[in-house]
Motif scaffolding. Structure first.
Motif, mmCIF file in Angstrom:
data_model
loop_
_atom_site.group_PDB
_atom_site.id
_atom_site.type_symbol
_atom_site.label_atom_id
_atom_site.label_comp_id
_atom_site.label_asym_id
_atom_site.label_seq_id
_atom_site.Cartn_x
_atom_site.Cartn_y
_atom_site.Cartn_z
ATOM 1 N N ARG A 243 2.432 9.075 -0.164
ATOM 2 C CA ARG A 243 0.982 8.675 -0.500
ATOM 3 C C ARG A 243 0.157 9.563 0.407
ATOM 4 N NH1 ARG A 243 -0.775 3.678 2.606
ATOM 5 N NH2 ARG A 243 -2.763 4.736 2.590
ATOM 6 N N ASP B 28 -3.807 10.146 1.442
ATOM 7 C CA ASP B 28 -5.123 9.912 2.245
ATOM 8 C C ASP B 28 -6.111 10.858 2.322
ATOM 9 O OD1 ASP B 28 -4.115 7.153 2.470
ATOM 10 O OD2 ASP B 28 -2.864 7.919 3.949
ATOM 11 N N THR C 272 -8.149 5.321 2.022
ATOM 12 C CA THR C 272 -6.916 5.339 1.152
ATOM 13 C C THR C 272 -7.294 5.438 -0.280
ATOM 14 O OG1 THR C 272 -7.028 2.974 0.935
ATOM 15 C CG2 THR C 272 -5.869 3.639 2.673
ATOM 16 N N LEU D 51 0.856 -1.127 0.112
ATOM 17 C CA LEU D 51 0.023 -0.122 0.026
ATOM 18 C C LEU D 51 0.887 1.246 0.014
ATOM 19 C CD1 LEU D 51 -2.744 -0.978 2.836
ATOM 20 C CD2 LEU D 51 -2.946 -0.811 0.323
#
Length: 122
Positions: A92, A94, A107, A9
């Motif tokens: 990343r 979110d 996510t 992830l």
């Protein structure tokens, strides 16, 4: 096995601004300034005992419930989104919304993680 799934992830870089988020009934997004205030200096504790620490100076740490920590730098972008660039160079993004009086982290691939508790970070 769990570690490999989480690492998978984390390895997917996404742009928060370009992301199409799956909105659930009751999701209330934050504007960028409000989300920054909501997160700055706080630790979000998830139901698996994972902890996201959003230091007010922009530093970030995520500690897994079973141990292990990722370090990085966080910033709020548009659309109720927070992006973290880890020391490894991986980014990343979110989305964080409020739903039913509880913060929920979503996510990029649509998974949702409700926040169990919010603690002031010292």
């Amino acid at each position: 096995m769990r570690t490999w799934m989480i690492l998978g992830l984390l390895s997917v870089a996404t742009s928060g601004a370009a992301q199409e988020w799956k909105v659930h009934k009751g999701d209330v997004p934050f504007d960028a300034p409000s989300l920054k205030v909501q997160l700055s200096g706080q630790t979000l504790v998830f139901f698996d005992d994972g902890r996201s620490i959003f230091e007010s100076n922009g530093q970030y740490q995520y500690t897994y419930g079973g141990g292990g920590t990722w370090y990085g730098h966080w910033e709020v972008t548009e659309n109720s989104t927070v992006c973290v660039t880890f020391v490894t160079g991986v980014e990343r993004c979110d989305r964080i919304v409020e739903n039913g009086g509880r913060l929920v982290m979503q996510t990029a691939d649509g998974l949702r993680f409700p926040v169990r508790a919010i603690e002031a970070h010292s």
